[in-house]
Write an enzyme that holds these catalytic residues in place. Structure first.
Site, PDB file in Angstrom:
ATOM      1  N   ASP A 176       0.919  -1.148   0.000  1.00 22.60           N
ATOM      2  CA  ASP A 176       0.000   0.000   0.000  1.00 22.60           C
ATOM      3  C   ASP A 176       0.950   1.187   0.000  1.00 22.60           C
ATOM      4  O   ASP A 176       1.543   1.515   1.031  1.00 22.60           O
ATOM      5  CB  ASP A 176      -0.892   0.023   1.237  1.00 22.60           C
ATOM      6  CG  ASP A 176      -1.898   1.158   1.139  1.00 22.60           C
ATOM      7  OD1 ASP A 176      -1.517   2.260   0.680  1.00 22.60           O
ATOM      8  OD2 ASP A 176      -3.064   0.966   1.522  1.00 22.60           O
ATOM      9  N   HIS A 177       1.135   1.799  -1.161  1.00 24.18           N
ATOM     10  CA  HIS A 177       2.250   2.752  -1.263  1.00 24.18           C
ATOM     11  C   HIS A 177       2.043   3.981  -0.373  1.00 24.18           C
ATOM     12  O   HIS A 177       3.000   4.700  -0.103  1.00 24.18           O
ATOM     13  CB  HIS A 177       2.535   3.121  -2.723  1.00 24.18           C
ATOM     14  CG  HIS A 177       1.501   3.982  -3.355  1.00 24.18           C
ATOM     15  ND1 HIS A 177       0.303   3.494  -3.784  1.00 24.18           N
ATOM     16  CD2 HIS A 177       1.486   5.306  -3.628  1.00 24.18           C
ATOM     17  CE1 HIS A 177      -0.404   4.484  -4.297  1.00 24.18           C
ATOM     18  NE2 HIS A 177       0.290   5.602  -4.214  1.00 24.18           N
ATOM     19  N   HIS A 239      -5.902   2.638   1.094  1.00 25.68           N
ATOM     20  CA  HIS A 239      -5.170   3.828   1.550  1.00 25.68           C
ATOM     21  C   HIS A 239      -5.864   4.541   2.710  1.00 25.68           C
ATOM     22  O   HIS A 239      -5.240   4.859   3.726  1.00 25.68           O
ATOM     23  CB  HIS A 239      -4.973   4.819   0.402  1.00 25.68           C
ATOM     24  CG  HIS A 239      -4.474   4.182  -0.862  1.00 25.68           C
ATOM     25  ND1 HIS A 239      -3.460   3.253  -0.855  1.00 25.68           N
ATOM     26  CD2 HIS A 239      -4.841   4.326  -2.156  1.00 25.68           C
ATOM     27  CE1 HIS A 239      -3.239   2.856  -2.104  1.00 25.68           C
ATOM     28  NE2 HIS A 239      -4.064   3.495  -2.905  1.00 25.68           N
TER      29      HIS A 239
END
Ligand code: NAD
Length: 480
Positions: A176-177, A239
């Site tokens: 999950d950047h 996110h």
């Protein structure tokens, strides 16, 4: 300080957009910083029949380098194999190439399998890596997987089982950047490194929390995928709920992967799951319509002219743990909004009893501008200089935006973490599972109700219903 790493990356989807835009530049930064040096190699695989030389040129062109010689040396660590993930024979060739490169670059058997392609292939790839013995006995074998991890709890669970047959949870790194973003990582330092925030971080002092992830772009070339996903699945499940978990989790026993993940899991488990009627009251979904010279969602290529997919979602959610059960968390995300920004506002409760009877006190607000600014500030009331006693609002800048150029890209940080075996900033399966359970309840209510979607103009901050969500509680969006 990071130490030098030795690893063989095998990237599935090596010709794709993600590989070119994110992975190769991130690997190059690790190379420039010396974290990767002689003992690393990359095998890019995809269906196209590319040569090694062509692949190396693509890699070189995807990194922005002042030093062309360095970029050239870097690209010499990249090898290409044309590979159909469903074809067992191709894994035999892949194994030989991997062994040759392991020898050539003296890598010692460490392997990172990066799955940068559609999740429907994850199970097949994992199975073949095991059955064809591409996993090694003498080094580590880690699998990095991209989002989306399923489209609901059921499919995510199936996907997890398919991978879990071959790779242990400790070796699965779910990207999950947002967890690699500097300002998101800063939440920890703020919350647990400062007693002033630590002691105020609960429902006695916090009035509400607001999280906005707004995008200015439309669906662009991801239309096909987006039409089947929508904003809730694409942004909230991962996110936004990850940010919620960082803001509401209890203090971990230590700054370590195990302790942090344990508390994040507890926070996500404590999300209040809504009944259909509650979804109606607490969630807004909407679609963008043409304005400011931009097309509406239903006019975009590859989009059904009667599409019911939401490009915007706003909601009021609760984490029912000891510290946060009464604190509304307002979330909002959408495409074709006024600006691209990720921002968190923590609004503290008003001073009980205002002694400055003729003047209003502004709220204390802690703002984390994740992007584009990379800034943290605190709104306080101070006295205006001069005669009399006038108040003014001031922003204390706790983390000024001028550090922006020092901030590494999220993918660079996450790849460095994966290389050193640190999964703190990757999502554990249980986090994914609880997030889907929350999202599924919302989705289920929407599917049942078939309520008309709200609309908003391209370039606005969303539909009026998203403002009403807060005004009904006597509040407003701080970021507007
Ligand atoms: P893409 O369509 O650009 O690339 C897909 C890659 O998979 C290509 O290299 C293609 O050749 C390869 N491929 C497809 N079918 C194959 C098969 N049968 N055998 C072998 N190779 C095959 O996609 P992308 O945008 O690079 O995204 C990759 C993954 O990353 C997806 O899961 C996506 O959801 C995720 N992701 C992408 C982004 C982004 O910014 N692009 C952001 C977040 C997540």
């Amino acid at each position: 300080m990071r130490t030098k790493q030795q690893a063989l990356f095998i990237i599935f989807g090596g010709t794709g957009d993600l590989a070119k835009r994110k992975l190769y530049p991130a690997l190059f930064e690790l190379y420039r910083k010396g974290i990767l040096s002689e003992h690393f190699a990359v095998i890019g695989t995809a269906r196209r029949p590319w040569s090694d030389v062509h692949y190396q040129t693509v890699v070189q062109n995807s990194v922005s380098a002042d030093d062309q010689q360095q970029a050239n040396e870097f690209s010499k660590h990249f090898y290409y194999q044309s590979h159909n993930v469903n074809d067992t024979e191709h894994y035999v060739t892949l194994k030989k190439l991997a062994e040759r490169l392991d020898q050539k670059f003296q890598i010692g058997g460490n392997r990172l399998f990066y799955l940068a392609m559609s999740p429907r292939f994850f199970g097949t790839i994992a199975g073949h890596l095991k059955s064809q013995k591409i996993v090694t006995a003498d080094g580590y074998n880690r699998m990095i997987v991209e989002k989306p991890f399923g489209r609901d709890f059921k499919s995510a669970n199936e996907l997890n089982r398919a991978i879990g047959q071959y790779f242990a949870e400790k070796d699965v790194f779910r990207i999950d950047h947002y967890l690699g973003k500097e300002m998101v990582q800063n939440i920890f330092a703020l919350r647990f490194g400062n007693n002033i925030f630590r002691s105020l971080w609960n429902s006695r002092y916090i009035d509400n929390i607001q999280i906005t992830l707004s995008e200015a772009l439309g669906v662009e070339e991801r239309a096909g995928y987006y039409e089947t996903a929508g904003a809730l699945r694409d942004m909230v499940q991962n996110h936004i709920l990850q940010i919620v978990s960082l803001l509401t989790m209890n203090m971990p026993a230590s700054y370590s992967e195990t302790d942090i993940r344990r508390e994040k899991i507890c926070a996500l488990k404590a999300l209040k799951i809504y009944q259909p009627q509650e979804v109606k009251q607490n969630f807004v979904r909407a679609q963008y319509v043409a304005a400011n010279g931009l097309k509406g969602y239903r006019q975009e290529d590859q989009i059904d002219p009667k599409s019911q997919t939401e490009t915007f979602v706003a909601g009021k959610i609760f984490v029912e743990n000891e510290n946060f059960s009464n604190v509304p968390i307002y979330i909002r995300t959408g495409k074709r909004l006024q600006t691209k920004a990720t921002r968190i506002d923590i609004i503290f409760k008003a001073v009980p009893g205002n002694i400055f009877t003729t003047q209003q006190l502004a709220d204390n607000i802690l703002t984390i501008k994740v992007e584009p600014e990379g800034e943290i500030s605190l709104q306080v009331n101070t006295k205006k200089v001069g005669q009399g006693y006038q108040l003014q609002q001031q922003q204390l800048n706790l983390f000024p935006a001028d550090k922006l150029q020092l901030i590494p890209e999220a993918y660079e940080k996450l790849l460095a973490d994966a290389l050193s075996g640190d999964a703190t900033n990757f999502t554990h399966w249980e986090e994914v599972a609880y997030s889907w359970k929350f999202v599924d309840a919302v989705r289920h209510a929407w599917d049942q109700q078939r309520a008309a979607l709200a609309t908003y103009s391209c370039g606005s901050m969303g539909p009026k219903q998203a403002d009403q969500l807060l005004s009904a509680d006597g509040r407003h969006w701080i970021f507007n």
